[in-house]
Design an enzyme around this catalytic site. Structure first.
Site, mmCIF file in Angstrom:
data_model
loop_
_atom_site.group_PDB
_atom_site.id
_atom_site.type_symbol
_atom_site.label_atom_id
_atom_site.label_comp_id
_atom_site.label_asym_id
_atom_site.label_seq_id
_atom_site.Cartn_x
_atom_site.Cartn_y
_atom_site.Cartn_z
ATOM 1 N N CYS A 297 0.726 -1.198 0.017
ATOM 2 C CA CYS A 297 -0.236 0.024 0.106
ATOM 3 C C CYS A 297 0.927 1.291 0.110
ATOM 4 O O CYS A 297 0.507 2.400 -0.933
ATOM 5 C CB CYS A 297 -0.948 -0.018 0.972
ATOM 6 S SG CYS A 297 -0.522 -0.868 2.548
ATOM 7 N N ARG B 63 7.734 -11.212 5.159
ATOM 8 C CA ARG B 63 7.237 -10.850 6.417
ATOM 9 C C ARG B 63 8.044 -11.754 7.212
ATOM 10 O O ARG B 63 8.221 -12.957 7.123
ATOM 11 C CB ARG B 63 5.592 -11.202 6.573
ATOM 12 C CG ARG B 63 5.039 -10.149 5.946
ATOM 13 C CD ARG B 63 3.507 -10.339 6.337
ATOM 14 N NE ARG B 63 2.840 -9.328 5.138
ATOM 15 C CZ ARG B 63 1.614 -8.943 5.116
ATOM 16 N NH1 ARG B 63 0.820 -9.931 5.891
ATOM 17 N NH2 ARG B 63 1.084 -8.188 4.423
ATOM 18 N N GLN C 63 1.058 -11.023 -3.101
ATOM 19 C CA GLN C 63 -0.350 -10.809 -2.910
ATOM 20 C C GLN C 63 -0.820 -10.380 -4.210
ATOM 21 O O GLN C 63 -0.229 -9.408 -4.741
ATOM 22 C CB GLN C 63 -0.499 -9.677 -1.930
ATOM 23 C CG GLN C 63 0.061 -10.018 -0.512
ATOM 24 C CD GLN C 63 -0.056 -8.835 0.582
ATOM 25 O OE1 GLN C 63 0.330 -7.866 0.286
ATOM 26 N NE2 GLN C 63 -0.944 -9.182 1.551
ATOM 27 N N ASP D 105 -2.851 -7.946 -4.809
ATOM 28 C CA ASP D 105 -2.945 -6.716 -3.887
ATOM 29 C C ASP D 105 -3.595 -5.509 -4.627
ATOM 30 O O ASP D 105 -3.175 -5.320 -5.965
ATOM 31 C CB ASP D 105 -1.949 -6.189 -3.169
ATOM 32 C CG ASP D 105 -2.120 -5.627 -1.887
ATOM 33 O OD1 ASP D 105 -3.238 -5.397 -1.750
ATOM 34 O OD2 ASP D 105 -0.923 -5.113 -1.198
ATOM 35 N N HIS E 294 -5.661 -1.452 -4.442
ATOM 36 C CA HIS E 294 -5.965 -0.328 -3.674
ATOM 37 C C HIS E 294 -7.007 0.490 -4.460
ATOM 38 O O HIS E 294 -6.499 0.821 -5.555
ATOM 39 C CB HIS E 294 -4.798 0.291 -3.186
ATOM 40 C CG HIS E 294 -3.819 -0.384 -2.129
ATOM 41 N ND1 HIS E 294 -2.672 -1.078 -2.758
ATOM 42 C CD2 HIS E 294 -4.165 -0.982 -0.789
ATOM 43 C CE1 HIS E 294 -2.085 -1.932 -1.630
ATOM 44 N NE2 HIS E 294 -3.212 -1.817 -0.714
ATOM 45 N N LYS F 195 -11.593 -4.835 8.768
ATOM 46 C CA LYS F 195 -11.534 -5.713 7.607
ATOM 47 C C LYS F 195 -12.463 -6.814 7.555
ATOM 48 O O LYS F 195 -13.102 -7.302 8.619
ATOM 49 C CB LYS F 195 -10.248 -6.387 7.292
ATOM 50 C CG LYS F 195 -9.775 -7.538 8.278
ATOM 51 C CD LYS F 195 -8.612 -8.180 7.895
ATOM 52 C CE LYS F 195 -8.139 -9.166 8.951
ATOM 53 N NZ LYS F 195 -6.741 -9.608 8.944
ATOM 54 N N HIS G 17 -8.242 -1.539 0.824
ATOM 55 C CA HIS G 17 -7.258 -2.651 0.481
ATOM 56 C C HIS G 17 -7.969 -3.954 0.067
ATOM 57 O O HIS G 17 -8.870 -4.163 0.596
ATOM 58 C CB HIS G 17 -6.311 -2.943 1.785
ATOM 59 C CG HIS G 17 -5.640 -1.721 2.424
ATOM 60 N ND1 HIS G 17 -4.250 -1.599 2.531
ATOM 61 C CD2 HIS G 17 -6.177 -0.488 2.826
ATOM 62 C CE1 HIS G 17 -3.977 -0.397 2.973
ATOM 63 N NE2 HIS G 17 -4.999 0.093 3.510
#
Length: 652
Positions: A346, A375, A393, A395, A397, A481, A527
């Site tokens: 992000c 991570r 991911q 991912d 946004h 979330k 997200h």
RNA sequence: GCCGGCUUGGCGCAGCGGUAGCGCAACGCUCUUGUAAAGCGUAGGUCGUCGGUUCGAUCCCGACAGCCGGCUCCA
């Protein structure tokens, strides 16, 4: 799954006189096979005396309540066996769980596998003795005196009334102890709410499974106890079936299939939790990514790209370093700056947003990429593809106005559920993770923003019509979330997608857009990870399909097998036609015999085997063998190619 | 990260204080006729790494790494 077999409806009757036991009332009504009884809605021992006119219901062994009771009784037998074999061992708690039970202990030494066999034998001895479970109400004072040596039980007694959750040990309005009686002699006792089966002999089938450590009351700061897990069932056959299902699950374990099907591996030299995809796994990954990228473009996302590392300042701006530093790899120093491997995408997408002025006309603005993140997962949690240290991911946004947020969340949820269905997952429930108000230091932003964001997510989640499970305290530090939990082919649930509502990062990055009235406004960002992680999703899909991927995802879609090597040339010609249609095909022209080639292709779970011998060659045909062993012989080559192409395109 | 267990050729497993075997896979040769394993032969391992005990360690002890089962945590 096997928890809810079909049974005759439970008997429900009324006590016709005073002074009868639940057992007597039920027997008079013709009800056999009762684990306990439900009297006026409350579960009680069969031996308890019921009031006249009380409604007494049968609780069959195979009912959910019946199973819970028999498993809890099995836990008692386990605890008794442990204390007889290892005197001085302290007791924790011993509740029923899915498929079985556990009991926590503080022994002088952790249990060995040999200890577990001894314990199981001792449990069998206890059940054979037909010890009666006998309930006794005690005062708190007497309970404390009687259990003075059991420090964990004392703690539970002290918690009674104050603990928000009721446990199997204490709860309700009174404390009770269950004594195990042989004749009139008490051979063992435990603090327990009950109810229990009448005797230890009434436990139909059980087995000790494993031992493991567990923190007292689930808190890492507390003492670590030794937990023994067991499974218990309403019949020996149910137990056998359960053990068979465990074996089935082991066969579809993605870590095992990853090796067998040559999909991926985790070389020690690279590091724990870091995967390499082999060519066959690479095919699955590429097909998934291609499809997902295409779908994102169709849904109005722009494909972007960002690096794997960034200077420390970026993660301060995003707020991750103060809240998430433990979850990130330690920094590397270069030219006086600390660089971090990114643990999320992000912040970088925010910089793309901020690279120039934005107009309300551009919103919602949607950025998407397969972002590689790293991570620092604790070593003990790493697990195959489902829990790794480096992953991608899918991912995205979405930047939008506050007013657009509800529609955007809905859009994302619809998109996600459709995408998961395209991959054969169609049984979902949602989880709503919210802020823990008692830990304000773990979350940023105003109360008002949290309330708004949570309300938007909750409403959108409800609008899907799916089951919604609360997850208090599970929110990210920057916002609440929704996560999508998918059930796989054998009923296990996996956390896949997440949709998060974030009002904090736009503030931290000072993101703006110019509104229609000329004012500068702050957008909110949503997200969304659709698969969660590509790696986890491949792991879940592998288990869901037990390695037998649908044709469009299969690394090898067709293996061609000649009846005799004389026909190799013919098969190469057919293979060329398939290749020209984009089919992944191999010709097995090895020295193996046909039977062996079939076996090999079957073990690799190839969707289509095409076999050809003299008859096929003469007819210009091939013969199908499918994964389930069925055949379709003498199919003209053009038809065979069309059938395979159709199967791939339809993603069947 | 915590507790326990495990680590022997590519994979699955034996062995065990006197420096290692089996099956499959691999390679070679001879085979190949209708839907889940042809035969014979060859090669391949400093027994996870480092240290210690011992005349001698794959085996006993310790540390580390990795894996497995849980706990805690999580996409």
């Amino acid at each position: 799954m096997s928890e809810l077999p079909v049974h005759a409806p439970a008997v429900s009757t009324r006590a016709t006189a005073a002074g009868l036991t639940a057992q007597e009332v039920l027997t008079a009504a013709g009800a056999k096979d009762s684990a306990v009884a439900r009297v006026d809605g409350v579960l009680v021992d069969l031996t308890s005396v019921v009031a006249q006119d009380a409604v007494v219901e049968q609780v069959p062994y195979a009912s959910p309540d019946g199973l819970a009771v028999l498993r809890h009784s099995a836990a008692h037998v386990l605890a008794q066996a442990v204390q007889e074999l290892f005197p001085g061992t302290l007791l924790g708690i011993g509740p029923p769980i899915k498929d079985g039970f556990y009991y926590d202990f503080l022994p002088a030494q952790p249990f060995t596998p040999e200890d577990l066999s001894l314990i199981e034998k001792k449990m069998s001895d206890i059940t054979r003795q037909r010890q009666r479970f006998s309930r006794r109400v005690v005062s708190e004072r007497d309970a404390k005196a009687e259990l003075g040596h059991e420090k964990f039980k004392l703690e539970l007694i002290a918690l009674k009334g104050s603990a928000p959750e009721e446990s199997v040990e204490v709860g309700g309005t009174e404390l009770t102890i269950y004594d195990n009686l042989v004749g009139t002699e008490t051979v063992w006792s435990d603090l327990c709410r009950g109810p229990h089966l009448p005797t230890t002999r009434d436990i139909p089938a059980f087995k000790i499974m494993r031992s493991a450590a567990a923190y007292w009351r689930g808190d890492q700061a507390n003492e670590q106890l030794q937990r023994i897990y067991g499974t218990a069932w309403a019949s020996k056959d149910d137990l056998k079936e359960h053990l068979r299902l465990i074996e089935e699950a082991e066969k579809r374990d993605h870590r095992r299939l990853g090796v067998e099907l040559d999909l991926f591996s985790f070389p020690d030299e690279i590091g724990s939790g870091l995967v390499v995809f082999h060519p066959k796994g690479g095919v699955i990954k590429r097909e998934m990514e291609d499809y997902v990228r295409r779908r994102h473009l169709e849904e109005g996302f722009d494909y972007v790209g960002t690096p794997h590392i960034a200077k420390e300042g970026l993660f301060h701006t995003s707020g991750h370093l103060p809240y998430f530093a433990d979850g990130m790899f330690p920094p590397m120093v270069m030219e006086g700056s600390d660089y971090y491997l990114k643990a999320m995408n992000c912040p970088m997408h925010n910089l793309i947003y901020r690279s120039r002025g934005r107009s309300y006309r551009e919103l919602p603005l949607r950025y998407f990429e397969f972002g590689s993140v790293y991570r620092n997962e604790p070593s003990g949690v790493i697990h195959g593809l489902t829990r790794v240290r480096g992953f991608a991911q899918d991912d995205s946004h979405s930047y939008c106005t506050k007013e657009q947020a509800p529609d955007e969340v809905k859009h994302l949820l619809t998109f996600i559920l459709g995408l998961l269905k395209d991959f054969g997952l169609d049984d979902f429930y949602l989880e709503l993770s919210t802020r823990d108000d008692s830990k304000p230091d773990k979350f940023v932003g105003t109360n008002e923003d949290w309330v708004t964001a949570t309300a938007v997510l909750e409403q959108c989640a409800r609008d899907t019509g799916l089951e919604l499970v609360p997850d208090p305290g599970g929110a990210a530090f920057y916002g609440p979330k929704i996560s999508v939990q998918a059930r796989d082919a054998i009923g296990r649930t996996w956390q896949m997608s997440t949709v998060q509502y974030d009002f904090n990062q736009p503030r931290g990055f000072e993101l703006e857009y110019q509104a229609a009235d000329g004012s500068r406004q702050q957008p909110v960002m949503i997200h969304a990870a659709k698969f969660g992680s590509i790696e986890r999703f491949i792991g879940v899909l592998t288990e869901h399909y037990a390695g037998a991927f649908p044709a469009w995802l299969s690394p090898v879609q067709v293996v061609m097998i000649p009846v005799h090597s004389d026909y190799d040339g013919y098969l190469w010609e057919v293979a060329a036609q398939l290749k020209a249609s984009g089919v992944r095909v191999e010709v097995d022209d090895s020295d193996d015999r046909m039977q062996k080639k079939i076996r090999n292709a079957q073990k690799l779970k190839v969707p289509f085997m095409l076999i050809a011998g003299g008859e096929d060659v003469e007819a210009g045909a091939v013969s199908f063998r499918f994964r389930d062993g069925t055949q379709d012989n003498g199919i003209p080559v053009a038809d065979a190619v069309a059938r395979i192409v159709e199967a791939v395109l339809s993603r069947a």
